[in-house]
Design a protein around this motif. Structure first.
Motif, PDB file in Angstrom:
ATOM      1  N   LEU A   1     -38.353 -35.822 -40.653  1.00 22.96           N
ATOM      2  CA  LEU A   1     -38.568 -37.228 -40.952  1.00 22.96           C
ATOM      3  C   LEU A   1     -39.954 -37.441 -41.559  1.00 22.96           C
ATOM      4  CD1 LEU A   1     -37.330 -40.038 -40.758  1.00 22.96           C
ATOM      5  CD2 LEU A   1     -38.387 -40.264 -38.515  1.00 22.96           C
ATOM      6  N   GLY A   2     -40.009 -38.087 -42.711  1.00 22.79           N
ATOM      7  CA  GLY A   2     -41.268 -38.358 -43.405  1.00 22.79           C
ATOM      8  C   GLY A   2     -41.776 -37.211 -44.257  1.00 22.79           C
ATOM      9  N   GLN A   3     -41.173 -36.037 -44.155  1.00 21.04           N
ATOM     10  CA  GLN A   3     -41.626 -34.871 -44.913  1.00 21.04           C
ATOM     11  C   GLN A   3     -41.231 -34.993 -46.379  1.00 21.04           C
ATOM     12  OE1 GLN A   3     -40.106 -31.121 -43.474  1.00 21.04           O
ATOM     13  NE2 GLN A   3     -41.443 -29.931 -44.790  1.00 21.04           N
ATOM     14  N   ARG A   4     -42.052 -34.411 -47.256  1.00 20.26           N
ATOM     15  CA  ARG A   4     -41.846 -34.424 -48.705  1.00 20.26           C
ATOM     16  C   ARG A   4     -41.789 -32.983 -49.200  1.00 20.26           C
ATOM     17  NH1 ARG A   4     -44.387 -37.732 -53.277  1.00 20.26           N
ATOM     18  NH2 ARG A   4     -44.690 -36.216 -54.926  1.00 20.26           N
ATOM     19  N   ASP A   5     -40.874 -32.719 -50.120  1.00 17.95           N
ATOM     20  CA  ASP A   5     -40.768 -31.422 -50.780  1.00 17.95           C
ATOM     21  C   ASP A   5     -40.773 -31.699 -52.277  1.00 17.95           C
ATOM     22  OD1 ASP A   5     -40.465 -28.731 -51.194  1.00 17.95           O
ATOM     23  OD2 ASP A   5     -38.319 -28.705 -50.788  1.00 17.95           O
ATOM     24  N   SER A   6     -41.574 -30.965 -53.041  1.00 15.35           N
ATOM     25  CA  SER A   6     -41.666 -31.299 -54.456  1.00 15.35           C
ATOM     26  C   SER A   6     -41.785 -30.077 -55.359  1.00 15.35           C
ATOM     27  CB  SER A   6     -42.856 -32.236 -54.706  1.00 15.35           C
ATOM     28  OG  SER A   6     -44.060 -31.603 -54.363  1.00 15.35           O
TER      29      SER A   6
ATOM     30  N   ALA B   1     -39.717 -34.988 -56.435  1.00 15.93           N
ATOM     31  CA  ALA B   1     -39.934 -34.898 -54.995  1.00 15.93           C
ATOM     32  C   ALA B   1     -38.754 -35.499 -54.251  1.00 15.93           C
ATOM     33  CB  ALA B   1     -41.226 -35.610 -54.603  1.00 15.93           C
ATOM     34  N   VAL B   2     -38.522 -34.981 -53.059  1.00 17.46           N
ATOM     35  CA  VAL B   2     -37.544 -35.538 -52.136  1.00 17.46           C
ATOM     36  C   VAL B   2     -38.299 -35.869 -50.860  1.00 17.46           C
ATOM     37  CG1 VAL B   2     -35.458 -35.087 -50.787  1.00 17.46           C
ATOM     38  CG2 VAL B   2     -35.660 -34.197 -53.122  1.00 17.46           C
ATOM     39  N   VAL B   3     -38.091 -37.096 -50.372  1.00 17.15           N
ATOM     40  CA  VAL B   3     -38.753 -37.545 -49.143  1.00 17.15           C
ATOM     41  C   VAL B   3     -37.676 -37.968 -48.148  1.00 17.15           C
ATOM     42  CG1 VAL B   3     -40.343 -39.222 -48.135  1.00 17.15           C
ATOM     43  CG2 VAL B   3     -40.759 -38.322 -50.438  1.00 17.15           C
ATOM     44  N   ALA B   4     -37.791 -37.502 -46.919  1.00 12.59           N
ATOM     45  CA  ALA B   4     -36.857 -37.868 -45.856  1.00 12.59           C
ATOM     46  C   ALA B   4     -37.310 -39.194 -45.262  1.00 12.59           C
ATOM     47  CB  ALA B   4     -36.805 -36.782 -44.802  1.00 12.59           C
ATOM     48  N   LYS B   5     -36.723 -40.289 -45.738  1.00 13.36           N
ATOM     49  CA  LYS B   5     -37.064 -41.639 -45.263  1.00 13.36           C
ATOM     50  C   LYS B   5     -36.443 -41.923 -43.892  1.00 13.36           C
ATOM     51  CE  LYS B   5     -38.516 -45.900 -46.026  1.00 13.36           C
ATOM     52  NZ  LYS B   5     -39.899 -46.242 -45.976  1.00 13.36           N
ATOM     53  N   ALA B   6     -35.213 -41.482 -43.696  1.00 12.36           N
ATOM     54  CA  ALA B   6     -34.505 -41.623 -42.403  1.00 12.36           C
ATOM     55  C   ALA B   6     -33.575 -40.435 -42.270  1.00 12.36           C
ATOM     56  CB  ALA B   6     -33.724 -42.936 -42.365  1.00 12.36           C
ATOM     57  N   LEU B   7     -33.391 -39.963 -41.039  1.00 10.87           N
ATOM     58  CA  LEU B   7     -32.504 -38.827 -40.785  1.00 10.87           C
ATOM     59  C   LEU B   7     -31.562 -39.145 -39.628  1.00 10.87           C
ATOM     60  CD1 LEU B   7     -35.067 -35.901 -41.064  1.00 10.87           C
ATOM     61  CD2 LEU B   7     -33.338 -36.565 -42.739  1.00 10.87           C
ATOM     62  N   ALA B   8     -30.287 -38.810 -39.809  1.00  7.54           N
ATOM     63  CA  ALA B   8     -29.309 -39.009 -38.732  1.00  7.54           C
ATOM     64  C   ALA B   8     -29.770 -38.235 -37.506  1.00  7.54           C
ATOM     65  CB  ALA B   8     -27.927 -38.532 -39.175  1.00  7.54           C
ATOM     66  N   GLY B   9     -29.645 -38.841 -36.357  1.00  4.24           N
ATOM     67  CA  GLY B   9     -30.097 -38.197 -35.128  1.00  4.24           C
ATOM     68  C   GLY B   9     -31.529 -38.517 -34.785  1.00  4.24           C
ATOM     69  N   GLU B  10     -32.267 -39.079 -35.735  1.00  2.87           N
ATOM     70  CA  GLU B  10     -33.665 -39.470 -35.480  1.00  2.87           C
ATOM     71  C   GLU B  10     -33.817 -40.981 -35.666  1.00  2.87           C
ATOM     72  OE1 GLU B  10     -36.684 -37.116 -37.356  1.00  2.87           O
ATOM     73  OE2 GLU B  10     -35.466 -35.307 -37.236  1.00  2.87           O
TER      74      GLU B  10
END
Length: 155
Positions: free
Chosen positions: A59-64, A145-154
């Motif tokens: 959650l909140g992590q960015r990959d680019s 870039a891809v950013v995890a704004k929300a994740l199922a289970g979190e």
């Protein structure tokens, strides 16, 4: 080679290669599917394909990825750069209105300008597939870039 692509990667590849359909006007979705523009097939298409599959984000992590449009003679001959993100989301609750449980953001920056998916003016909060297309000039810098704004289970 040696691994089977998951459903989200196949969907992303098809969407990424879709071409505008002049008969559909402004309401065409991603466009007309074109296998020759989706995959670098021998003797067809002249482009380079880079994909990232099954990369986990917190959650909140960015990959680019940082890229520079090339003008080398052996470079791809595509007129557009296209970045597509697709993922498989778990089912939402019964009768939900906004059922997206995991929200990943595709963020493309071209020559210092932030571009939003699908020609929009804000991040996409409703879909599990997002695409950004741009026509860079040789030497232009792009960041995908891809950013995890929300994740199922979190939630």
């Amino acid at each position: 080679r040696g691994t089977a692509p998951n459903a989200a990667l196949v969907r992303a590849a098809l969407i990424n290669g879709a071409q505008p359909d002049p008969d559909s006007g402004d309401h065409q979705g991603f466009g007309r599917l074109s296998l020759a523009d989706a995959l670098p097939l021998a003797g067809e298409g002249f482009f380079h394909l880079t994909y990232v599959d099954r990369r986990a984000l917190s959650l909140g992590q960015r990959d680019s990825l940082r890229l520079v449009a090339s003008n080398a003679t052996d470079a791809c001959r595509a007129q557009h750069f296209s970045a597509t993100l697709a993922w498989t989301d778990p089912p939402g609750a019964a009768l939900c209105r906004r059922c997206l449980r995991s929200d990943l953001d595709l963020r493309v920056t071209h020559a210092g300008v932030k571009l939003f998916p699908d020609g929009g003016d804000a991040p996409d909060r409703r879909n599990t597939a997002e695409r950004t297309r741009v026509a860079p000039q040789p030497g232009d810098e792009l960041t995908v870039a891809v950013v995890a704004k929300a994740l199922a289970g979190e939630e």
